[in-house]
Design an enzyme around this catalytic site. Structure first.
Site, PDB file in Angstrom:
ATOM      1  N   ARG B  51      29.529  43.675  29.077  1.00 41.21           N
ATOM      2  CA  ARG B  51      28.466  42.669  28.593  1.00 41.21           C
ATOM      3  C   ARG B  51      28.491  41.604  29.542  1.00 41.21           C
ATOM      4  O   ARG B  51      27.247  41.401  30.079  1.00 41.21           O
ATOM      5  CB  ARG B  51      28.948  42.001  27.272  1.00 41.21           C
ATOM      6  CG  ARG B  51      28.003  41.025  26.668  1.00 41.21           C
ATOM      7  CD  ARG B  51      28.819  40.261  25.394  1.00 41.21           C
ATOM      8  NE  ARG B  51      29.510  41.292  24.993  1.00 41.21           N
ATOM      9  CZ  ARG B  51      29.583  42.342  23.936  1.00 41.21           C
ATOM     10  NH1 ARG B  51      28.195  42.624  23.724  1.00 41.21           N
ATOM     11  NH2 ARG B  51      30.553  43.117  23.906  1.00 41.21           N
ATOM     12  N   THR B  52      29.239  41.064  30.125  1.00 43.33           N
ATOM     13  CA  THR B  52      29.242  39.977  31.036  1.00 43.33           C
ATOM     14  C   THR B  52      28.434  40.547  32.320  1.00 43.33           C
ATOM     15  O   THR B  52      27.807  39.881  32.854  1.00 43.33           O
ATOM     16  CB  THR B  52      30.631  39.270  31.276  1.00 43.33           C
ATOM     17  OG1 THR B  52      30.985  38.782  29.998  1.00 43.33           O
ATOM     18  CG2 THR B  52      30.344  37.989  32.190  1.00 43.33           C
ATOM     19  N   LYS B  80      44.711  48.323  47.375  1.00 40.12           N
ATOM     20  CA  LYS B  80      45.227  48.424  48.661  1.00 40.12           C
ATOM     21  C   LYS B  80      46.226  47.496  48.880  1.00 40.12           C
ATOM     22  O   LYS B  80      46.603  47.167  50.159  1.00 40.12           O
ATOM     23  CB  LYS B  80      44.352  48.911  49.596  1.00 40.12           C
ATOM     24  CG  LYS B  80      43.644  50.411  49.367  1.00 40.12           C
ATOM     25  CD  LYS B  80      42.596  50.746  50.511  1.00 40.12           C
ATOM     26  CE  LYS B  80      41.784  51.898  50.026  1.00 40.12           C
ATOM     27  NZ  LYS B  80      40.740  52.081  51.101  1.00 40.12           N
ATOM     28  N   ARG B 101      35.208  38.414  38.001  1.00 39.07           N
ATOM     29  CA  ARG B 101      36.042  38.404  36.977  1.00 39.07           C
ATOM     30  C   ARG B 101      37.481  39.253  37.180  1.00 39.07           C
ATOM     31  O   ARG B 101      37.402  39.858  38.013  1.00 39.07           O
ATOM     32  CB  ARG B 101      35.488  39.752  35.817  1.00 39.07           C
ATOM     33  CG  ARG B 101      36.240  39.858  34.590  1.00 39.07           C
ATOM     34  CD  ARG B 101      35.920  38.781  33.652  1.00 39.07           C
ATOM     35  NE  ARG B 101      36.483  39.088  32.389  1.00 39.07           N
ATOM     36  CZ  ARG B 101      35.642  38.897  31.119  1.00 39.07           C
ATOM     37  NH1 ARG B 101      34.270  38.133  31.170  1.00 39.07           N
ATOM     38  NH2 ARG B 101      35.865  39.190  29.870  1.00 39.07           N
ATOM     39  N   HIS B 129      35.650  30.818  31.008  1.00 39.83           N
ATOM     40  CA  HIS B 129      34.680  31.761  31.047  1.00 39.83           C
ATOM     41  C   HIS B 129      33.285  30.959  31.140  1.00 39.83           C
ATOM     42  O   HIS B 129      32.624  30.866  29.931  1.00 39.83           O
ATOM     43  CB  HIS B 129      34.696  32.525  29.900  1.00 39.83           C
ATOM     44  CG  HIS B 129      33.616  33.456  29.717  1.00 39.83           C
ATOM     45  ND1 HIS B 129      32.753  34.001  30.942  1.00 39.83           N
ATOM     46  CD2 HIS B 129      33.421  34.788  28.911  1.00 39.83           C
ATOM     47  CE1 HIS B 129      32.139  35.245  30.540  1.00 39.83           C
ATOM     48  NE2 HIS B 129      32.532  35.313  29.253  1.00 39.83           N
TER      49      HIS B 129
END
Lengths: 304, 304, 304
Positions: B51-52, B80, B101, B129
């Site tokens: 969604r974000t 890595k 995120r 957020h």
């Protein structure tokens, strides 16, 4: 139909043209911002490689084109047993050019044989990674003005590092490039590389300690030394610091020596080196985008 | 270089400007459809959040820009061993702005320190957020005309819900906002939030049952109560219906009370409420796109 | 609001218009290169299907639009328990049209009920895959000039192959199409398909060996016969070669018989057939892009 499967696919002359174009792009990015309007790049990444994939995508977007593709095999049709030959024929209907990363050596070459669009090898197993080599060449050329007359130190795992092998094979085509190969004995360059250097009468030296040769270098190309490559733990502990670049070692280098690294780096370059004006590994990333832009234009025949 | 790491990074005045711009975008989307031509957004999602991520991508595409990135860590270089500091320096060569995120608190802040492009925190662990908070603020402002003078009920898991904490911290900067905190005892807001409310002389009330306070509310902000948060099954069974919004509870509310939810909802809002004109949680999604458009323009300095 | 959930959602007349548009696109792609400027397609793939997803993405990009979405469920909000109904309402705020692939039958229909944007079923379990059927129809029509008056052989697993069932149901709406159903007994078409053929007075024949019927065919539609579908290994070994198309079998066919396949193919068409001018399965992929372009335009009301 032209592909890029091996860094040596381009002659020195073609390479010069490509690098000239990349330079022009870096100076006038705006001029090229619609050069690929309406064109599509497919990024076919059968194994993840975010840096390389995003560099290609940024390159195509900078040219005004668009991008489609996949970033790992499990979200692709490969899992349904389709051959690379069939996949590329399908992709030829979807895109104008493609960049393929594959864990199997030779997969991009197999693809190129059936493709109706240019195929760029974006890394095939331990084999080739030609756009990294183009990036390295552009970086050296931009920093030094030329690819002739300099001494390059290649440091770290020279046995398994494909970028090192490709870079050596490319640089021997230029005049008066001297190689200093810096590695533990267990991770020296393979014999066939040494044979090539000898056959071409190229000056080289194999050494174990970076420190000793720092003052001679014009370019230092760092790579990672992985613990698991060593036969024996004592050896690893004895030597690991030889291959870590820090401020102390930088102090021994020329004022116009540049440090390159194909990234990702783990700890082989101390972060304290990042602010040294000679640290060029992030600039190298930027050159990587420009050289891929030039490559896309060239393979699509849009470079004239 | 301006980033958005915390919802409080913007002053009330800056926030007003941002929300004014978002409103103008919502009224005249066409006017902004080429505002980011040639610009690229990188979406760096080290954990999935469809969604974000898609809200950011829609925002950038609406502005005429383009998007590259990754949607989960396993298709990224993180696997890595590359540091976030190195990744952001690479991404700075690929894009003009990025949304990150990350499961680890503070990762976007670490990135911002080395970044050459604006970094937007798109959620860092249980921490912040901020674009959800901007979305919530825009939604309340658009629905009510102002962020002053209203009573908001925050309902559900107020202990772990980061969106709730951010929203409270943002709303106390406005005049005469009263908070009704509706939750089981075990899931009350943390003490530091209560301290903040007291220090700022903000009116608040803590209650256990949604039903009793419905008539007072101008805004109801719902969140999910997860079974596993309860210490004891009996408590869960006794209380779970207190926090499920249905038609019966809606009947107790004002005619101009609006229901918000950060989504995804599971069963804490019955689907029978969806058709109630006061259900604003899908409108909220749309505002989320507009406010992210305004944010991208602002951080790129294209808002004037 | 128009969706495409089932291949029969379009009347024969609507289908003709769509296929006429697809033909015009294939003849004048340039004419449509900005038809969807500023429009966004969401590709919601709850299970991976690279070929189908990229075909949709290529279609939208060819029209000047842009694309966002996800390519597998684990990078989506589905894992957080969100319903398809909620997801589509969120996506309706992000995109102008969407293509949904879902492992559960009927999921796209559920989505369509709550959607504010056109929903295209890009495959729902073993149920429907209408854009494959549109592709098949366009391919036959382009190769033969018409969808009337021909004999089609459908070969392989006719029991579980959803593309075969959809194609039969679509073709019975045209004049004088004869079906030859070529499969092992265990993998014959389901009874309801036979019932449909009888009810519509459509000529058909069920046979076990491809070889025997090759000379009659105008179109041969190949599908894969999976070993695991057989009750008994001996049967499989006895019959598997019956369903592998090779040069020998092609020698028995008419000079203007065309071979189609929904892909991916594994070994049911020998690669030696690929260079035969009658092999049309890669052309079919290209038609798939054109027909999806026509579909997007039609559902967005941009086809006039």
């Amino acid at each position: 139909m032209k592909h890029l499967l091996n860094p040596l696919d381009f002659s020195v002359e073609e390479l010069n043209e490509l690098l000239d174009l990349a330079r022009d792009i870096s100076n006038n990015p705006q001029k090229y911002s619609h050069a690929c309007d309406g064109k599509k790049l497919a990024t076919l990444f059968y194994e993840p490689s975010t840096r390389t994939r995003l560099s290609f995508e940024a390159a195509m977007l900078n040219l005004g084109g668009s991008v489609l593709g996949f970033s790992s095999a499990n979200s692709s049709s490969a899992s349904k047993g389709e051959s690379v030959s069939d996949t590329i024929r399908v992709i030829s209907c979807y895109a104008d050019i493609c960049a393929m990363r594959h864990p199997k050596e030779g997969a991009p070459m197999v693809a190129a044989q059936k493709s109706r669009i240019p195929v760029i090898n974006a890394g095939d197993g331990g084999h080739q990674h030609p756009t990294q080599t183009l990036t390295d060449l552009m970086t050296i050329r931009e920093l030094r003005g030329s690819l002739d007359n300099f001494t390059i130190g290649l440091c770290g795992d020279l046995k398994f590092g494909r970028t090192v092998h490709s870079l050596i094979n490319s640089l021997i085509r230029y005049k008066n490039v001297k190689f200093i190969l810096i590695s533990p004995k267990e991770l020296r360059v393979p014999d066939y590389i040494i044979d090539t250097l000898k056959e071409n009468n190229v000056e080289y030296e194999e050494v174990e300690k970076l420190e000793n040769v720092m003052p001679q270098l014009d370019i230092l190309y760092m790579t990672r030394v992985q613990r698991e490559r060593f036969f024996n733990e004592d050896e690893y502990l004895r030597m690991k610091d030889f291959y870590i670049l820090n401020k102390e070692k930088m102090a021994l280098a020329k004022e116009d020596m540049y440090v390159l690294h194909p990234l990702p780096r783990v700890n082989e370059i101390s972060v304290e080196v990042d602010d040294d004006p000679r640290a060029a590994y992030f600039k190298q990333v930027q050159y990587g985008v420009y050289v891929r832009m030039a490559l896309i234009l060239t393979l699509l025949g849009l470079n004239k």
